[in-house]
Motif scaffolding. Sequence first.
Motif, PDB file in Angstrom:
ATOM      1  N   THR A  94      62.304 -29.434  54.236  1.00  0.00           N
ATOM      2  CA  THR A  94      62.081 -28.625  53.066  1.00  0.00           C
ATOM      3  C   THR A  94      61.449 -29.282  51.840  1.00  0.00           C
ATOM      4  O   THR A  94      61.914 -30.452  51.704  1.00  0.00           O
ATOM      5  N   VAL A  95      60.305 -28.894  51.475  1.00  0.00           N
ATOM      6  CA  VAL A  95      59.506 -29.591  50.525  1.00  0.00           C
ATOM      7  C   VAL A  95      59.774 -28.949  49.136  1.00  0.00           C
ATOM      8  O   VAL A  95      59.633 -27.750  49.037  1.00  0.00           O
ATOM      9  N   ASP A  96      60.205 -29.541  48.026  1.00  0.00           N
ATOM     10  CA  ASP A  96      60.379 -28.843  46.718  1.00  0.00           C
ATOM     11  C   ASP A  96      59.412 -29.994  45.863  1.00  0.00           C
ATOM     12  O   ASP A  96      58.763 -30.536  46.132  1.00  0.00           O
ATOM     13  N   GLY A  97      59.714 -29.824  44.378  1.00  0.00           N
ATOM     14  CA  GLY A  97      59.092 -30.814  43.374  1.00  0.00           C
ATOM     15  C   GLY A  97      59.686 -32.308  43.367  1.00  0.00           C
ATOM     16  O   GLY A  97      59.134 -32.918  42.746  1.00  0.00           O
ATOM     17  N   HIS A  98      60.651 -32.481  44.345  1.00  0.00           N
ATOM     18  CA  HIS A  98      61.357 -33.742  44.312  1.00  0.00           C
ATOM     19  C   HIS A  98      60.848 -34.480  45.649  1.00  0.00           C
ATOM     20  O   HIS A  98      61.104 -35.664  45.799  1.00  0.00           O
ATOM     21  N   GLY A  99      60.822 -33.850  46.694  1.00  0.00           N
ATOM     22  CA  GLY A  99      60.631 -34.530  47.960  1.00  0.00           C
ATOM     23  C   GLY A  99      60.597 -33.572  49.094  1.00  0.00           C
ATOM     24  O   GLY A  99      60.428 -32.242  48.845  1.00  0.00           O
ATOM     25  N   GLY A 100      60.267 -34.041  50.314  1.00  0.00           N
ATOM     26  CA  GLY A 100      60.341 -33.354  51.474  1.00  0.00           C
ATOM     27  C   GLY A 100      59.281 -34.149  52.572  1.00  0.00           C
ATOM     28  O   GLY A 100      58.860 -35.290  52.329  1.00  0.00           O
ATOM     29  N   GLN A 101      59.213 -33.533  53.666  1.00  0.00           N
ATOM     30  CA  GLN A 101      58.220 -34.009  54.678  1.00  0.00           C
ATOM     31  C   GLN A 101      57.227 -32.886  55.193  1.00  0.00           C
ATOM     32  O   GLN A 101      57.704 -31.750  55.507  1.00  0.00           O
ATOM     33  N   VAL A 102      56.049 -33.398  55.478  1.00  0.00           N
ATOM     34  CA  VAL A 102      55.063 -32.294  56.355  1.00  0.00           C
ATOM     35  C   VAL A 102      54.527 -33.407  57.421  1.00  0.00           C
ATOM     36  O   VAL A 102      54.383 -34.598  57.393  1.00  0.00           O
ATOM     37  N   LYS A 103      54.055 -32.443  58.383  1.00  0.00           N
ATOM     38  CA  LYS A 103      53.268 -32.954  59.462  1.00  0.00           C
ATOM     39  C   LYS A 103      51.856 -32.763  59.362  1.00  0.00           C
ATOM     40  O   LYS A 103      51.325 -31.702  58.841  1.00  0.00           O
ATOM     41  N   LEU A 104      51.055 -33.905  58.988  1.00  0.00           N
ATOM     42  CA  LEU A 104      49.681 -33.800  58.685  1.00  0.00           C
ATOM     43  C   LEU A 104      48.658 -34.584  59.792  1.00  0.00           C
ATOM     44  O   LEU A 104      49.222 -35.806  59.697  1.00  0.00           O
ATOM     45  N   ASP A 105      47.889 -33.908  60.286  1.00  0.00           N
ATOM     46  CA  ASP A 105      47.044 -34.896  61.374  1.00  0.00           C
ATOM     47  C   ASP A 105      47.904 -35.457  62.258  1.00  0.00           C
ATOM     48  O   ASP A 105      47.498 -36.582  62.596  1.00  0.00           O
ATOM     49  N   GLY A 106      48.812 -35.074  62.657  1.00  0.00           N
ATOM     50  CA  GLY A 106      49.610 -35.484  63.818  1.00  0.00           C
ATOM     51  C   GLY A 106      50.699 -36.754  63.120  1.00  0.00           C
ATOM     52  O   GLY A 106      51.431 -37.229  63.899  1.00  0.00           O
ATOM     53  N   SER A 107      50.846 -36.906  61.783  1.00  0.00           N
ATOM     54  CA  SER A 107      51.716 -37.928  61.475  1.00  0.00           C
ATOM     55  C   SER A 107      52.655 -37.337  60.483  1.00  0.00           C
ATOM     56  O   SER A 107      52.342 -36.143  59.878  1.00  0.00           O
ATOM     57  N   VAL A 108      53.781 -37.575  60.234  1.00  0.00           N
ATOM     58  CA  VAL A 108      54.901 -37.246  59.282  1.00  0.00           C
ATOM     59  C   VAL A 108      54.600 -38.001  57.910  1.00  0.00           C
ATOM     60  O   VAL A 108      54.476 -38.901  57.864  1.00  0.00           O
ATOM     61  N   TRP A 109      54.349 -37.072  56.943  1.00  0.00           N
ATOM     62  CA  TRP A 109      54.168 -37.601  55.642  1.00  0.00           C
ATOM     63  C   TRP A 109      55.187 -37.215  54.736  1.00  0.00           C
ATOM     64  O   TRP A 109      55.712 -35.964  54.506  1.00  0.00           O
ATOM     65  N   SER A 110      55.603 -37.992  53.758  1.00  0.00           N
ATOM     66  CA  SER A 110      56.656 -37.658  52.485  1.00  0.00           C
ATOM     67  C   SER A 110      55.597 -36.856  51.740  1.00  0.00           C
ATOM     68  O   SER A 110      54.509 -36.835  51.519  1.00  0.00           O
ATOM     69  N   ALA A 111      56.342 -35.828  51.174  1.00  0.00           N
ATOM     70  CA  ALA A 111      55.658 -34.609  50.516  1.00  0.00           C
ATOM     71  C   ALA A 111      56.495 -34.315  49.346  1.00  0.00           C
ATOM     72  O   ALA A 111      57.703 -34.335  49.237  1.00  0.00           O
ATOM     73  N   ALA A 113      55.923 -30.761  46.446  1.00  0.00           N
ATOM     74  CA  ALA A 113      55.360 -29.492  45.839  1.00  0.00           C
ATOM     75  C   ALA A 113      54.484 -29.803  44.422  1.00  0.00           C
ATOM     76  O   ALA A 113      55.172 -30.742  43.869  1.00  0.00           O
ATOM     77  N   LEU A 114      53.550 -29.217  44.561  1.00  0.00           N
ATOM     78  CA  LEU A 114      52.647 -29.404  43.355  1.00  0.00           C
ATOM     79  C   LEU A 114      53.046 -29.099  41.977  1.00  0.00           C
ATOM     80  O   LEU A 114      53.074 -29.472  41.090  1.00  0.00           O
ATOM     81  N   HIS A 115      53.831 -27.738  42.063  1.00  0.00           N
ATOM     82  CA  HIS A 115      54.529 -27.258  40.915  1.00  0.00           C
ATOM     83  C   HIS A 115      55.960 -27.487  41.201  1.00  0.00           C
ATOM     84  O   HIS A 115      56.554 -27.462  42.466  1.00  0.00           O
ATOM     85  N   GLU A 116      56.800 -27.862  40.261  1.00  0.00           N
ATOM     86  CA  GLU A 116      58.229 -28.209  40.474  1.00  0.00           C
ATOM     87  C   GLU A 116      59.116 -27.259  41.161  1.00  0.00           C
ATOM     88  O   GLU A 116      60.004 -27.361  41.805  1.00  0.00           O
ATOM     89  N   SER A 117      58.812 -25.894  40.483  1.00  0.00           N
ATOM     90  CA  SER A 117      59.476 -24.562  40.922  1.00  0.00           C
ATOM     91  C   SER A 117      59.500 -24.207  42.298  1.00  0.00           C
ATOM     92  O   SER A 117      60.140 -23.605  43.004  1.00  0.00           O
TER      93      SER A 117
END
Length: 141
Positions: A94-111, A113-117
Amino acid sequence: MSALLWLAAALILVGAEALSGELVLLMLAGGALAASGVALFDLPLVVDGIVFAGVSVLLLGAVRPVAKRHLMRRPMLATNAEALQGKTATVVATVDGHGGQVKLDGSVWSARALHESDVFESGQDVMVMQIDGATAVVWKG
């Protein structure tokens, strides 16, 4: 003899340009090189000075802006972090305004949200808006 002095001045200016990188000293070196060519004809020293000043001003006014513009041009192909902007990523944690993770081009990145809410749940597709250090800043895709 003055031709050698002008040539030495041109070489010194080129060497100094290598340290500064602003292209000003290189243009002055061009003027000194032109003055060394004129000095071969044994004309008065004033003529050498006029040629030096004229060629230097011409190079500074006409050539330097074009050369600077050419050197400052960005590459046509986006690389590194720039290449990731606009790509779609899948939320892994789960990604929110404070953190989370996404899979981007085969790698897991810290992520985050652009907007805090905004909150993006696992499995949701998001768009990478920018890369901030080692964190992908994402928004709804």
